[in-house]
Structures are given as structure tokens and as C-alpha cells.
Design a protein around this motif. Sequence first.
Motif, PDB file in Angstrom:
ATOM      1  N   CYS A   1      48.444  28.073  50.275  1.00  0.00           N
ATOM      2  CA  CYS A   1      49.841  27.660  50.194  1.00  0.00           C
ATOM      3  C   CYS A   1      49.974  26.156  50.036  1.00  0.00           C
ATOM      4  O   CYS A   1      50.902  25.672  49.395  1.00  0.00           O
ATOM      5  CB  CYS A   1      50.604  28.096  51.441  1.00  0.00           C
ATOM      6  SG  CYS A   1      51.013  29.816  51.427  1.00  0.00           S
ATOM      7  N   GLU A   2      49.060  25.397  50.643  1.00  0.00           N
ATOM      8  CA  GLU A   2      49.198  23.941  50.571  1.00  0.00           C
ATOM      9  C   GLU A   2      48.697  23.366  49.247  1.00  0.00           C
ATOM     10  O   GLU A   2      49.284  22.438  48.715  1.00  0.00           O
ATOM     11  CB  GLU A   2      48.456  23.289  51.740  1.00  0.00           C
ATOM     12  CG  GLU A   2      49.261  23.368  53.022  1.00  0.00           C
ATOM     13  CD  GLU A   2      49.054  22.131  53.864  1.00  0.00           C
ATOM     14  OE1 GLU A   2      49.586  21.077  53.485  1.00  0.00           O
ATOM     15  OE2 GLU A   2      48.339  22.228  54.874  1.00  0.00           O
TER      16      GLU A   2
ATOM     17  N   ASN B   1      47.525  25.201  46.237  1.00  0.00           N
ATOM     18  CA  ASN B   1      47.504  25.915  44.972  1.00  0.00           C
ATOM     19  C   ASN B   1      48.859  26.190  44.338  1.00  0.00           C
ATOM     20  O   ASN B   1      48.973  27.026  43.450  1.00  0.00           O
ATOM     21  CB  ASN B   1      46.754  27.233  45.125  1.00  0.00           C
ATOM     22  CG  ASN B   1      45.283  27.010  45.369  1.00  0.00           C
ATOM     23  OD1 ASN B   1      44.875  25.890  45.688  1.00  0.00           O
ATOM     24  ND2 ASN B   1      44.491  28.025  45.212  1.00  0.00           N
ATOM     25  N   VAL B   2      49.908  25.529  44.833  1.00  0.00           N
ATOM     26  CA  VAL B   2      51.183  25.615  44.123  1.00  0.00           C
ATOM     27  C   VAL B   2      51.187  24.494  43.088  1.00  0.00           C
ATOM     28  O   VAL B   2      51.110  23.330  43.438  1.00  0.00           O
ATOM     29  CB  VAL B   2      52.377  25.459  45.101  1.00  0.00           C
ATOM     30  CG1 VAL B   2      53.684  25.546  44.344  1.00  0.00           C
ATOM     31  CG2 VAL B   2      52.324  26.496  46.181  1.00  0.00           C
ATOM     32  N   PRO B   3      51.248  24.858  41.785  1.00  0.00           N
ATOM     33  CA  PRO B   3      51.154  23.805  40.764  1.00  0.00           C
ATOM     34  C   PRO B   3      52.372  22.876  40.791  1.00  0.00           C
ATOM     35  O   PRO B   3      53.461  23.272  41.184  1.00  0.00           O
ATOM     36  CB  PRO B   3      51.093  24.596  39.452  1.00  0.00           C
ATOM     37  CG  PRO B   3      51.653  25.931  39.764  1.00  0.00           C
ATOM     38  CD  PRO B   3      51.376  26.193  41.204  1.00  0.00           C
ATOM     39  N   GLU B   4      52.160  21.623  40.391  1.00  0.00           N
ATOM     40  CA  GLU B   4      53.240  20.645  40.303  1.00  0.00           C
ATOM     41  C   GLU B   4      54.142  20.971  39.112  1.00  0.00           C
ATOM     42  O   GLU B   4      53.636  21.227  38.012  1.00  0.00           O
ATOM     43  CB  GLU B   4      52.653  19.239  40.104  1.00  0.00           C
ATOM     44  CG  GLU B   4      51.977  18.667  41.328  1.00  0.00           C
ATOM     45  CD  GLU B   4      52.978  18.222  42.385  1.00  0.00           C
ATOM     46  OE1 GLU B   4      53.989  17.600  42.009  1.00  0.00           O
ATOM     47  OE2 GLU B   4      52.741  18.502  43.571  1.00  0.00           O
ATOM     48  N   PRO B   5      55.471  20.967  39.302  1.00  0.00           N
ATOM     49  CA  PRO B   5      56.375  21.253  38.168  1.00  0.00           C
ATOM     50  C   PRO B   5      56.133  20.345  36.970  1.00  0.00           C
ATOM     51  O   PRO B   5      56.181  20.799  35.818  1.00  0.00           O
ATOM     52  CB  PRO B   5      57.761  21.014  38.779  1.00  0.00           C
ATOM     53  CG  PRO B   5      57.586  21.273  40.231  1.00  0.00           C
ATOM     54  CD  PRO B   5      56.190  20.851  40.564  1.00  0.00           C
TER      55      PRO B   5
ATOM     56  N   VAL C   1      52.983  21.419  35.044  1.00  0.00           N
ATOM     57  CA  VAL C   1      53.215  22.653  34.289  1.00  0.00           C
ATOM     58  C   VAL C   1      53.963  22.349  33.001  1.00  0.00           C
ATOM     59  O   VAL C   1      53.628  22.858  31.925  1.00  0.00           O
ATOM     60  CB  VAL C   1      53.990  23.683  35.148  1.00  0.00           C
ATOM     61  CG1 VAL C   1      54.385  24.886  34.308  1.00  0.00           C
ATOM     62  CG2 VAL C   1      53.157  24.115  36.328  1.00  0.00           C
TER      63      VAL C   1
ATOM     64  N   LEU D   1      54.348  28.973  33.416  1.00  0.00           N
ATOM     65  CA  LEU D   1      53.825  29.018  34.771  1.00  0.00           C
ATOM     66  C   LEU D   1      52.615  29.935  34.874  1.00  0.00           C
ATOM     67  O   LEU D   1      51.641  29.644  35.580  1.00  0.00           O
ATOM     68  CB  LEU D   1      54.930  29.490  35.732  1.00  0.00           C
ATOM     69  CG  LEU D   1      54.563  29.568  37.216  1.00  0.00           C
ATOM     70  CD1 LEU D   1      54.129  28.223  37.743  1.00  0.00           C
ATOM     71  CD2 LEU D   1      55.744  30.072  38.026  1.00  0.00           C
ATOM     72  N   PHE D   2      52.675  31.039  34.138  1.00  0.00           N
ATOM     73  CA  PHE D   2      51.608  32.038  34.253  1.00  0.00           C
ATOM     74  C   PHE D   2      50.258  31.446  33.855  1.00  0.00           C
ATOM     75  O   PHE D   2      49.240  31.656  34.513  1.00  0.00           O
ATOM     76  CB  PHE D   2      51.942  33.248  33.372  1.00  0.00           C
ATOM     77  CG  PHE D   2      51.024  34.406  33.591  1.00  0.00           C
ATOM     78  CD1 PHE D   2      51.072  35.133  34.773  1.00  0.00           C
ATOM     79  CD2 PHE D   2      50.096  34.770  32.627  1.00  0.00           C
ATOM     80  CE1 PHE D   2      50.220  36.199  34.992  1.00  0.00           C
ATOM     81  CE2 PHE D   2      49.237  35.830  32.834  1.00  0.00           C
ATOM     82  CZ  PHE D   2      49.305  36.548  34.014  1.00  0.00           C
TER      83      PHE D   2
ATOM     84  N   LEU E   1      48.922  29.300  36.524  1.00  0.00           N
ATOM     85  CA  LEU E   1      48.387  30.053  37.657  1.00  0.00           C
ATOM     86  C   LEU E   1      47.019  30.644  37.347  1.00  0.00           C
ATOM     87  O   LEU E   1      46.190  30.802  38.236  1.00  0.00           O
ATOM     88  CB  LEU E   1      49.356  31.174  38.057  1.00  0.00           C
ATOM     89  CG  LEU E   1      50.611  30.716  38.783  1.00  0.00           C
ATOM     90  CD1 LEU E   1      51.472  31.908  39.130  1.00  0.00           C
ATOM     91  CD2 LEU E   1      50.272  29.935  40.034  1.00  0.00           C
TER      92      LEU E   1
ATOM     93  N   TYR F   1      44.240  28.814  38.597  1.00  0.00           N
ATOM     94  CA  TYR F   1      43.906  28.993  40.013  1.00  0.00           C
ATOM     95  C   TYR F   1      43.276  30.362  40.287  1.00  0.00           C
ATOM     96  O   TYR F   1      42.990  30.677  41.435  1.00  0.00           O
ATOM     97  CB  TYR F   1      45.155  28.840  40.883  1.00  0.00           C
ATOM     98  CG  TYR F   1      45.706  27.439  40.934  1.00  0.00           C
ATOM     99  CD1 TYR F   1      44.940  26.413  41.469  1.00  0.00           C
ATOM    100  CD2 TYR F   1      46.975  27.156  40.470  1.00  0.00           C
ATOM    101  CE1 TYR F   1      45.438  25.122  41.528  1.00  0.00           C
ATOM    102  CE2 TYR F   1      47.478  25.863  40.525  1.00  0.00           C
ATOM    103  CZ  TYR F   1      46.703  24.855  41.048  1.00  0.00           C
ATOM    104  OH  TYR F   1      47.193  23.584  41.111  1.00  0.00           O
TER     105      TYR F   1
END
Lengths: 466, 466
Positions: free
Chosen positions: A247-248, A250-254, A257, A265-266, A269, A272
Motif C-alpha cells: 500500500c505504501e 506500489n501506488v503509482p504516481e498520477p 502515469v 493505469l493498467f 500496474l 508492479y
Amino acid sequence: MSVLRRGNGASVEEEEVMEVEASPLVRSATADEPLQSGGSRRRERGRSAHGGLQSSHRLLAYSDALISIVATVMILPVCHTKIRTDQELEESLQQLLATKIAVYIMTFLIVTVAWASHIRLFQVIEQIDDVLALLNLACMMLITFLPYTFSLMASFPDDKLGILSFCVCAIIIGLIQAYAVLALVIFLPYITQGTQWCGNKIKGQKEIQRVSFYTFHPNEPLSKERIEAFSDGVFAIVATLLILDICEDNVPEPKEVAVKFHGKLFEALIEYGPEFLAYFGSFVTVGLLWFVHHSLFLYITKSTRLMGLLNTVSLAFIGGLPLAFQLTHEFAAKSHNEIEAIQISCVIIFLASLFQFAIWVAALHNEKENLHHHIHYGGKEHAFMFAKLSLYPSVAFITFCLTYILSRFSTEIFHLMQIIVPFAFVLLRIIVRIALVILTWLFSRLKPRTSVLNEEEESVISGNET
Amino acid sequence: MSVLRRGNGASVEEEEVMEVEASPLVRSATADEPLQSGGSRRRERGRSAHGGLQSSHRLLAYSDALISIVATVMILPVCHTKIRTDQELEESLQQLLATKIAVYIMTFLIVTVAWASHIRLFQVIEQIDDVLALLNLACMMLITFLPYTFSLMASFPDDKLGILSFCVCAIIIGLIQAYAVLALVIFLPYITQGTQWCGNKIKGQKEIQRVSFYTFHPNEPLSKERIEAFSDGVFAIVATLLILDICEDNVPEPKEVAVKFHGKLFEALIEYGPEFLAYFGSFVTVGLLWFVHHSLFLYITKSTRLMGLLNTVSLAFIGGLPLAFQLTHEFAAKSHNEIEAIQISCVIIFLASLFQFAIWVAALHNEKENLHHHIHYGGKEHAFMFAKLSLYPSVAFITFCLTYILSRFSTEIFHLMQIIVPFAFVLLRIIVRIALVILTWLFSRLKPRTSVLNEEEESVISGNET
């Protein structure tokens, strides 16, 4: 419920039970009355919390949760040590091993020792009041501080301050526990009696409660329920440390992207992907090791000190799994380090599951006392248990060997293997069951005795695993 | 032990109990037999795990631990957002509020909903087999993945992928749970009957077990034991998130100590003094809120849906405490931000404790059903409980007011106040007790009835808090 932490019953006379009821703070040596007579009344009283006294069950559950989390938390500084990908893993591992892993293992063992003394204390104290609950929280606060003193000791081995602060913590914990035993268990009955006498004088009542004294039962084994609760805590925190990282990080930066993946987005991801695979693989491994542990402790009726020790060592290795996770998903590129990371993961899983197996062997050593009566050596349930316990060591061992044999082994294959294992568990049960039915049928035709079955089962199981 | 999750008994005929015993997977509607008759036998069987069936107690404890940790973990991205000290706190808080706090609260609520449906499922299923245990672990894995889908949704509100992945997770969780109910609870009895019949035909035995059908008891309230376990998990992880931060960030670098402090470790540690104070203060606050929660649930016999909801909201605020900790120890310098950080902490503590108070009010609303019989409105135990529950809201409120009145209020004073509160708890009990003895004595002299006592107690308590 205090009933939970009670041995199997022996019939006690009604009068003796009444005396036990009169000393609510103390876990009496004669408190082996069966559930049907005094136990249910005791439980009723334990839950009702009359006169400021409470059952200690939930306090112990909370303490177990706190201690297990604290014991496991020190793996995080090990995981978060930055390893440069150009560096050889062996070199950085040596650096890690020198301080942080040593700190982790020492913390785990010391915290477990504190937990064991906490168990022994609450084998004496059965019910608590508010003061004791608050003292216990103070004790917990100091136990949670122990890891910090350890990392201080490791960072500054020449400075005495680390050892000093550790000793101060340990002494205060010891003093609080000694105070709890001495003041509350030995002297409180007198004080309570005195104040009650005064209170009754003022109120004009004449009813005075009988108060009995401190009794200690040192031969009581380690509480099985508390070992389960502690293990559950360790497994739960290890499983969730993984999602915490996901959660900390692996959320890509807008922004990234929008620029790099043209707003798709896909595709971002997919980059990752290996980390998600690593997460699911590790979660499955932790979950199944818990499952094996859970199955094992269903069969165990009483846990000895040796089994407690083996369980602690097994849990310490399970606490090392986030490190394995970190290593395998850090070296996703096909390199020499990647294979080494997989090998370290295999060794950790192998040792963790091997010590679980050792608990089973230790329990079998005194089969009649430690195991349920219908799980005899060579029986059907024994075959299932044997198969469950030996699955992970053999899978880990085979994977370790495969890394040498196969030239194109990668973390993806490793994590896919981890995800496939649960199906092996389901199949295992079916195959062992079918095999046993066939074998029983065959042996009932050939000869009446079934003691030869045991060797046959083992060969079936090992045949199934490969 | 499945006995734990059972309502209080009503005597059932022996034959009916036998029928319940025959359907081990299903929690029957008629399963209200008292502990003394069928319960102890059931417990015996639940622990022995005969024929692949096991008591679900430990599975539920592990699930509760996992879910509570996952629910709380999403506060970490909020805490770890870097706030520049030159920035105004209000501005950066708005930025935080927009996404991360919303994600945290939504995650907490959604995970709690998943947990509530898990409770309902295991009110139907009483005993589990291996397949069900593995399915439950798969379910847990998906629940732990929900926070990630939420942060994806929050980071990319325009992209459908976040919502899609969330929906896929939720649907799979639902399918697994539906499968568990449909296949295992409704159809498995038939399948088991069939295979047993076949097996017995082959073995030549004629004994066929009776299997009864699926019964559902939808009016059973939320399980009190599981609410306690879930709350324990949240409290434990919140308390230890603090030590995690301390261990990772506050060990000074050996080089820095040698250069800046001339090798004196103690002087280097003094620099971290405020953070240690913040840690102890926060741990004490979390510990005492747990203590109040623990005292509260000792008196409650049955929890309603409303109480469950209030408890969830209270826990969500408690999950916000690490944020308060982060804020107060980040602005140690005397600035405008520091006062605001203290105010935010006060608001979080106030709301968390206020919702605990609301649980008590909700329980009092249907006193006879929800509370123990000797805790009547206006009694001695009621006065203690009232005092305990109102201590934290009033302390938080007074501190909030003090930040406006006092010109030199700082985080040090705030954390010292936090550490002093437990002594208030100890004193509270003594003062309330003395006051009650005096009052009872006075009223027994003046007039025989004691119903006026209630108002008197309240004034005594509020007098004690100020």
C-alpha cells in the motif's frame, strides 16, 4: 474466560470448591474441579466482574497481541535496509547479518522470555482488578520499549547506555511483576479483609468474606491457549506487514502515469506485477504455515516447555518471511542475486516448517499425555498430520534443489509455486484418504492386523509430495 | 471453543441435543442447550477434531486479528505524508483530508462491513474442515487487498480500474462466502452421507450417521466475543505502530554521534526526548482507552447492531491516534502548528472516548437485556463505569480549552498530561468509593431510599475530574 486455561478435570468435593471460590485473585492448586460443578459458576462470576474483580481472559489476549506484534516488528529495520542492485547480495547480507538480524533474533527471544514470565505470573493470578490491569499495561509499555534498547545496543556496542537502558526496563518489569505477586496476591487479602471489616462496621453489617491465601502450582505446563494466541499474533502481523509495504510503495504516481504510460493505469500496474505476485505468494505461505500450526495444535492437549521453545524458534523464522519477501521482489531482474534471494526464502520456509514438525515429534514423544487419545501413532489422523507437516519442508527442499538444477528458474516461478501449494493441501487429503481406504480394504482381505499400515502410509505420502 | 459463542442456556431435551450433535457443520437454531448437558460434550468434540472437523474458534481469532490490522494499517500513508514545517498545517491538512484520510475512513468502514458479514457467516457455520479453513484464508487474502484498491481509487478517481478491482475483490469474497454457505452447509451433508454410505458398503459396516439440515438463526445479535477480539486487534496494532516509528527513525547514526555530540550517546538521545515523551504519552492513551473499553464490555452481556456500529466508529478514531502522535512530535518547536496539532489530538481522543460513552448509553437503553443484572442504573458499579467513561472526554475537552486560555501550552505539557491520566483512574476509584460510602451512610441516616444517590454521584465525579 478463566475456564479456558484450566486442565482436564478431576472430581473435587463440593466444600473444597467453595473455598476456591472464596479466593478470587489466586489461581488455586486445587482448582481442577470439572466444568460441570464449580467451573460454570466460576465463569459466571468471572464475566460479571462483581466487586471490582474481573476475569483476566481479555487482558491476556490483549497482552499476547501486543507482545507478538512487538516481537515481530524488529524485522522491519532489516527489511528496509537499502540494498543497491549493483552490489553483490552476499556482501550486503553480511552487513545485515552483523547487526540487524542479530538484533531481530535477540529481541524476539528476549520478548518471548518476558512473555513466558507473564504466562507464569497469570497462572498464579486468576482474576484481576483495575489496579492490576493498569500495572499490566505499564508492564506492556516497557516490553514494547525493549526492542529500542536492543537496537541502541547494536548501534553503539561500546556505549554502556544501551545495556543500561535495557537493564532498567527489565528490572522495572521484574519489579512490577514481583509487586503484583507480593502485594496483590499475598498482602491484598489481608488489606481487603481489613477494609471490608471497617466498611461493614460503618454500615452496621456483620457479613465478613472468607479470604484464603496464596497457592502456587509450578508444575502446570505452559498454557496451550496462550501459545496459540501468541502464534496467531505473529502470523497475523507477518501476513499484514506485506500489504503495508504494497500500500505504501506500489501506488503509482498520477504524474508518472500521465507521462510515462500515456494515462493508462493498467499498463502502469503491470509494471508492479511481480510485486503483487510476491505478495500473494507470501500471504499464501504465511497463511498455510498458520493452517499447519492450527491443525497441529488441535491435536495437542498439553504443551511442554520443549514444545514452547520449538514453537518460539519456528515463529522467529516465520517473522523472517517479510525479509524473504523483500529480497525476492527487490531482485526481479534475472541476476545472480535473484537465485540467492530464492534460496534464502527456501531456507527460511524450510526451517520454520521443520521446527513445526519438531513440535509434532516432541508431542509424539509423550503421546499419551500430550496428544488426543484417538490420534495414536500409525492411525489415520496421524497419517494426515504427518502429510500436512512434511509438505512444506519437502516443497522448500525440492525448490532449493531446483534452483541448482534448472538454469532458468526465476522469482515468478517461485511465487507461482507458492500459490499452487494450497491445492496440494486439498489434494493431499483426498489422496491420503483414498489410499487409506484402499489399503484398509486390501489389508482386511490379506491379514487381520493393521500395524503394518504405518510404513505403507508414509510411502504413500512421500510419493504424493514429489 | 465454540462454547464461547453461545447464548445463555435454556433447557433442551436430550434427544434434541443428540440431533444437534449429528450435524457438526451447522450452528443450529436449537443449540441453546446449557453448558452442563450438551455443551461440554460438544466442546470435547470440538477440540478433538475427529473426522476432519474442527472447532472454528482459533480460525475466527486469527481472522479477527488479520482484519483488525488491515483496517488500521491505512492510517500509515496518512502519517507518513511529509509535511514541511514552513508550510501552514491547515493547508497541508486540507490536502491530506482530501484523499488519504477519506481512504482511511472508507477502508476502515468497508473492512468492518466485510468483518460483519464474516461474523454472520460463522454464526451459521459452527465447525470447520480443512477446505473451509483454506477458503477462509483465501477470503482473508482478498480482504487484505481491499485497502490497496481503495488507495488506487483515491489516487486515480477518473480511472475505472480502481473501482473495477475493488468490485472484483468484493465479488470474489462474496462468492467464496456464498459457496461456503451453499455448498458446504446445504449440500455437503448429502455428499457426506453418500460417501459414508459407499465407504460403509465397501468396508461391510452398516452404521450410517444421521445428518440434519441447514438452520439459520438470523436474530442472533453480533457476537460480543468477536467484537472484543476485533477491538483488541485494533488497540494492539495502534499501540505498536508507535514503537515501530521510534525503532526505525530514532536510533541516532554512529557517525553523527561521534561528530556532533563528541561520542556522547546520552546527549544525542536527549535530542529525541520529546519523541520518547510523545511515545509514552500515546501508548498510555491507547492503553487506557483499551482499559475503558475492556471495563465496559465486562458489563455488557449482549451487543446490539447499534452498539457494534458505535464501537466501529470509536475504533476508527482510535486508529487515527498514530496521526495525532505524528503531528504532535513533528512540531516540537513552539509554533502556531504545534497548538493546532494538540487540538487535533484532543478532538480525536474526545471523539473516540465519546463514542465509547455512547456504547454505554446504548446499552443502558435496554438495560435488562444488554447489561449484567447487578449493574442497575444508579448503582455503585454504574457510578464507577460512568466515572471511567467520562474521564477521557472531559480531560480531552479541558485540554482543548486550555490551549486557548494558556499562552505557553506545549506538546511537553500535553504528553505529561497524558502520562498523568492513569493516576487519575486509580484516584477516581478510591474517591468514588469513599464518596459512595459517605453518601450511603448519610442517606441511610436521613431517609431510607437511595434513588437520589445518582445525581449526587455525578456531581462528585465531575468535581473529581477538574
